[in-house]
Scaffold this motif. Structure first.
Motif, PDB file in Angstrom:
ATOM      1  N   VAL A  60      -3.706  -5.626  18.456  1.00  0.00           N
ATOM      2  CA  VAL A  60      -2.376  -6.052  18.023  1.00  0.00           C
ATOM      3  C   VAL A  60      -2.106  -5.537  16.603  1.00  0.00           C
ATOM      4  O   VAL A  60      -1.040  -4.976  16.305  1.00  0.00           O
ATOM      5  CB  VAL A  60      -2.243  -7.594  18.068  1.00  0.00           C
ATOM      6  CG1 VAL A  60      -0.932  -8.037  17.423  1.00  0.00           C
ATOM      7  CG2 VAL A  60      -2.312  -8.077  19.499  1.00  0.00           C
ATOM      8  N   PHE A  64       0.765  -2.858  15.694  1.00  0.00           N
ATOM      9  CA  PHE A  64       1.819  -3.287  14.772  1.00  0.00           C
ATOM     10  C   PHE A  64       1.985  -2.272  13.642  1.00  0.00           C
ATOM     11  O   PHE A  64       3.087  -1.825  13.340  1.00  0.00           O
ATOM     12  CB  PHE A  64       1.464  -4.661  14.184  1.00  0.00           C
ATOM     13  CG  PHE A  64       2.485  -5.189  13.227  1.00  0.00           C
ATOM     14  CD1 PHE A  64       3.666  -5.742  13.697  1.00  0.00           C
ATOM     15  CD2 PHE A  64       2.283  -5.129  11.863  1.00  0.00           C
ATOM     16  CE1 PHE A  64       4.618  -6.219  12.824  1.00  0.00           C
ATOM     17  CE2 PHE A  64       3.231  -5.607  10.976  1.00  0.00           C
ATOM     18  CZ  PHE A  64       4.401  -6.160  11.462  1.00  0.00           C
ATOM     19  N   ARG A  83      10.790 -12.342  -0.122  1.00  0.00           N
ATOM     20  CA  ARG A  83      11.738 -13.141   0.642  1.00  0.00           C
ATOM     21  C   ARG A  83      11.049 -14.224   1.437  1.00  0.00           C
ATOM     22  O   ARG A  83      11.483 -15.375   1.465  1.00  0.00           O
ATOM     23  CB  ARG A  83      12.491 -12.250   1.632  1.00  0.00           C
ATOM     24  CG  ARG A  83      13.593 -11.489   0.989  1.00  0.00           C
ATOM     25  CD  ARG A  83      14.210 -10.563   2.012  1.00  0.00           C
ATOM     26  NE  ARG A  83      15.273  -9.809   1.405  1.00  0.00           N
ATOM     27  CZ  ARG A  83      16.529  -9.867   1.821  1.00  0.00           C
ATOM     28  NH1 ARG A  83      16.853 -10.623   2.826  1.00  0.00           N
ATOM     29  NH2 ARG A  83      17.447  -9.152   1.218  1.00  0.00           N
TER      30      ARG A  83
ATOM     31  N   PHE B   6      -4.534  -7.660  31.047  1.00  0.00           N
ATOM     32  CA  PHE B   6      -4.934  -7.595  29.648  1.00  0.00           C
ATOM     33  C   PHE B   6      -3.848  -6.904  28.815  1.00  0.00           C
ATOM     34  O   PHE B   6      -3.408  -7.394  27.779  1.00  0.00           O
ATOM     35  CB  PHE B   6      -6.258  -6.839  29.560  1.00  0.00           C
ATOM     36  CG  PHE B   6      -6.797  -6.729  28.172  1.00  0.00           C
ATOM     37  CD1 PHE B   6      -7.164  -7.868  27.474  1.00  0.00           C
ATOM     38  CD2 PHE B   6      -6.949  -5.504  27.559  1.00  0.00           C
ATOM     39  CE1 PHE B   6      -7.678  -7.779  26.199  1.00  0.00           C
ATOM     40  CE2 PHE B   6      -7.454  -5.409  26.293  1.00  0.00           C
ATOM     41  CZ  PHE B   6      -7.815  -6.547  25.607  1.00  0.00           C
ATOM     42  N   MET B  10      -1.468  -8.308  25.752  1.00  0.00           N
ATOM     43  CA  MET B  10      -1.388  -7.595  24.475  1.00  0.00           C
ATOM     44  C   MET B  10       0.056  -7.344  24.070  1.00  0.00           C
ATOM     45  O   MET B  10       0.464  -7.592  22.947  1.00  0.00           O
ATOM     46  CB  MET B  10      -2.057  -6.220  24.573  1.00  0.00           C
ATOM     47  CG  MET B  10      -3.498  -6.204  24.927  1.00  0.00           C
ATOM     48  SD  MET B  10      -4.430  -7.073  23.763  1.00  0.00           S
ATOM     49  CE  MET B  10      -3.760  -6.371  22.419  1.00  0.00           C
ATOM     50  N   LEU B  13       1.796 -10.466  23.029  1.00  0.00           N
ATOM     51  CA  LEU B  13       1.315 -10.867  21.709  1.00  0.00           C
ATOM     52  C   LEU B  13       1.995 -10.039  20.624  1.00  0.00           C
ATOM     53  O   LEU B  13       2.481 -10.556  19.619  1.00  0.00           O
ATOM     54  CB  LEU B  13      -0.193 -10.669  21.627  1.00  0.00           C
ATOM     55  CG  LEU B  13      -1.053 -11.912  21.821  1.00  0.00           C
ATOM     56  CD1 LEU B  13      -2.518 -11.530  21.856  1.00  0.00           C
ATOM     57  CD2 LEU B  13      -0.776 -12.915  20.718  1.00  0.00           C
ATOM     58  N   GLY B  14       2.023  -8.732  20.878  1.00  0.00           N
ATOM     59  CA  GLY B  14       2.635  -7.808  19.924  1.00  0.00           C
ATOM     60  C   GLY B  14       4.088  -8.176  19.676  1.00  0.00           C
ATOM     61  O   GLY B  14       4.560  -8.249  18.541  1.00  0.00           O
ATOM     62  N   VAL B  17       4.410 -11.317  17.503  1.00  0.00           N
ATOM     63  CA  VAL B  17       4.191 -11.036  16.082  1.00  0.00           C
ATOM     64  C   VAL B  17       5.425 -10.362  15.498  1.00  0.00           C
ATOM     65  O   VAL B  17       5.925 -10.719  14.437  1.00  0.00           O
ATOM     66  CB  VAL B  17       2.959 -10.126  15.899  1.00  0.00           C
ATOM     67  CG1 VAL B  17       2.874  -9.648  14.464  1.00  0.00           C
ATOM     68  CG2 VAL B  17       1.700 -10.868  16.290  1.00  0.00           C
ATOM     69  N   PHE B  18       5.922  -9.402  16.260  1.00  0.00           N
ATOM     70  CA  PHE B  18       7.059  -8.611  15.809  1.00  0.00           C
ATOM     71  C   PHE B  18       8.283  -9.487  15.577  1.00  0.00           C
ATOM     72  O   PHE B  18       8.928  -9.430  14.538  1.00  0.00           O
ATOM     73  CB  PHE B  18       7.352  -7.566  16.880  1.00  0.00           C
ATOM     74  CG  PHE B  18       8.148  -6.409  16.367  1.00  0.00           C
ATOM     75  CD1 PHE B  18       7.573  -5.540  15.457  1.00  0.00           C
ATOM     76  CD2 PHE B  18       9.441  -6.198  16.783  1.00  0.00           C
ATOM     77  CE1 PHE B  18       8.276  -4.478  14.972  1.00  0.00           C
ATOM     78  CE2 PHE B  18      10.161  -5.133  16.300  1.00  0.00           C
ATOM     79  CZ  PHE B  18       9.579  -4.269  15.394  1.00  0.00           C
ATOM     80  N   ALA B  21       7.994 -11.771  12.630  1.00  0.00           N
ATOM     81  CA  ALA B  21       8.230 -11.052  11.382  1.00  0.00           C
ATOM     82  C   ALA B  21       9.724 -10.854  11.163  1.00  0.00           C
ATOM     83  O   ALA B  21      10.253 -11.058  10.074  1.00  0.00           O
ATOM     84  CB  ALA B  21       7.510  -9.708  11.404  1.00  0.00           C
ATOM     85  N   ALA B  28      15.301 -15.769   5.562  1.00  0.00           N
ATOM     86  CA  ALA B  28      15.294 -15.749   4.106  1.00  0.00           C
ATOM     87  C   ALA B  28      16.506 -15.031   3.535  1.00  0.00           C
ATOM     88  O   ALA B  28      16.937 -15.313   2.433  1.00  0.00           O
ATOM     89  CB  ALA B  28      14.021 -15.081   3.601  1.00  0.00           C
TER      90      ALA B  28
END
Lengths: 224, 285
Positions: A60, A64, A83, B6, B10, B13-14, B17-18, B21, B28
């Motif tokens: 991951v 990323f 931020r 699998f 993955m 999950l990716g 996370v993305f 973010a 903000a």
């Protein structure tokens, strides 16, 4: 020879400024390289290993970093951290962190590739010789992988040096930015200075990357 | 099959996370839910240093000279701000694309980087009173000076650089004028010199500088269409600094500060004739 406007290099402290900019670029990239090579080797060995969970996490992380353009990573590292978490790190530190994360990710994948490229019979032969797992790795697999890694990691290192040209976007004044500043400051008096300065920047990058290539060639010969 | 599963995990999950973010950034950017990003005038004074974002490669507005010193119209003003606040000025080299970001994260206190006031930008940062005008201008060969676009000859073509405000303005307001579009300053310049077009429309500061450096060309229209202004910008909501800047600009008007600034930094490039049309004194208009 056409006028390349090289005379602007001799004006004031221009040449010293360019060299100072090169030093900034090298400082960022070489610190990042120095941290990411060992870290990348460690993570690469883990990625070639058997632990599913560790492999998944590393995968991951790698994906990323790999899908993100370096420019986006730099913006995330410099502006994004302020931020999201209110951290106020300097632009240069942000650049070093981003380059280290990037270098580590790519290095780990290179190491993984090099390790799995070692044929199975190497493992089997060393087992037959009575070496245990750790010994197999240290005496048989890693030395062979290291040789395959040289050209790949040289590519990565020189790419990291050259990519420092992006850090001007977060306000770090490195060699390319200094060149642009000099070109613009002399826009009226020597309009051709752009050619001469970009040529000079090219030579400076070359001088920075060439010794690394030489070192690689030396190591490849020595480890044959 | 196992491998497929699998890979799927993955990928998910990716994605997670993305998107996390992305959300983090989105939240903000609203109105600082993580506290105030900017520094008030008192905090800046207490710290003893003010961070001012300027261009380092836009001669003659903000650039670095051969001794490594910041110079230019914007920088001259920035130095005065430091002087009047009684603090040291730390110049931060900014790019056109990251000026807003610097203010939104409080990494600079003021942006003085030839920042044109637009309604879109005013939603993200707070602009103080203006200190300069910017408009479009048209330059043409001196033997056939174009002074108005209303009697444009049908087979004449106008040179523009793609993506500039000049292009948008002409398409919207003079749809009948045929445009010749070029990608860069250098190619547009060549086109004018080769007589490919009757005239060249661009930011008036650019065409004025061009006509002064190249004999045989005259700026027939120094101000075209809606005039925009250039103003200092501070982080959204930084009222103390904004008020201080506005008062400062009014006070400086009384001593004709921006005229002095023009004489010191822009006169070499633009000559004295355009001082009144470019300079905004005391924020008044």
């Amino acid at each position: 020879m056409p006028d390349l406007g090289l005379s602007v290099l001799l004006k004031g402290k221009n040449m010293a400024r360019l060299l100072g900019g090169l030093w900034v670029a090298l400082r960022i990239s070489l610190i990042a390289v120095a941290i990411s090579l060992p870290l990348g080797i460690l993570l690469g060995v883990l990625m070639a290993g058997k632990n599913r969970v560790v492999k998944a996490i590393l995968r991951v992380y790698l994906e990323f970093i790999r899908i993100m353009p370096q420019m986006v990573l730099l913006f995330l590292g410099f502006f994004g951290t302020t931020r999201a978490f209110g951290w106020n790190i300097s632009a240069e530190l942000a650049a070093i962190i981003v380059f280290t994360l990037w270098g580590t990710a790519e290095m780990s994948d290179l190491v993984r590739g090099a390790i799995i490229s070692i044929p199975r019979h190497q493992y089997e032969s060393s087992q037959a010789l009575g070496l245990n797992k750790r010994q197999t790795y240290f005496y048989i697999i890693l030395p062979q992988a290291a040789r395959r890694l040289i050209p790949l990691s040289i590519n990565l290192i020189t790419r990291m040096i050259k990519t420092t040209s992006l850090v001007l976007m977060i306000g770090v004044v490195e060699v390319l930015k200094v060149a642009q500043q000099i070109i613009e400051a002399n826009r009226m008096t020597s309009p051709n200075a752009a050619f001469g300065l970009y040529l000079t920047v090219f030579v400076l990058y070359f001088l920075a990357c060439w010794p690394i290539s030489l070192l690689a060639r030396y190591l490849e010969k020595k480890w044959r | 099959m196992k491998k497929m599963k699998f890979l799927l995990v993955m990928a998910l999950l990716g994605l997670l996370v993305f998107s996390l973010a992305a959300c983090g950034g989105g939240d903000a950017s609203g109105s600082g839910d993580n506290g105030v990003v900017y520094r008030t005038v008192d905090e800046i004074k207490a710290d003893g240093t003010i961070n001012i974002g300027v261009f380092s490669d836009k001669n003659p507005f903000g650039y670095v000279d051969e001794n490594g010193e910041y110079q230019g119209y914007d920088v001259y003003f920035a130095r005065r701000i430091g002087e009047d606040l009684g603090v040291k000025v730390n110049f931060v080299s900014t790019e056109a694309a990251n000026r807003t970001e610097y203010l939104q994260t409080g990494k600079v206190d003021i942006i003085l980087a030839n920042f044109t006031v637009t309604p879109e930008r005013a939603e993200e940062v707070d602009f103080a009173a203006p200190y300069m005008n910017v408009a479009l201008g048209v330059v043409s060969p001196s033997d056939r000076v174009i002074e108005s676009l209303d009697d444009w000859a049908a087979d004449d073509e106008m040179i523009v650089i793609s993506g500039t405000t000049a292009e948008t303005y002409l398409i919207n307001n003079y749809p009948d004028i045929k445009l010749q579009k070029y990608d860069s300053y250098a190619t547009a310049k060549n086109a004018l010199e080769n007589g490919n077009g009757a005239a060249w429309a661009n930011d008036n500061t650019e065409v004025l500088a061009y006509a002064l450096q190249n004999a045989g060309y005259t700026v027939g229209i120094p101000e075209l269409g809606n005039q925009d202004t250039i103003a200092p910008a501070v982080s959204k909501g930084n009222a103390t600094l904004l008020d201080w800047l506005n008062d400062e600009i009014v006070a400086l008007g009384e001593e004709n500060f921006f005229h002095e600034d023009y004489k010191a930094t822009l006169a070499d490039t633009y000559g004295m004739d355009y001082m009144e049309s470019l300079v905004v004194e005391g924020g008044a208009q």
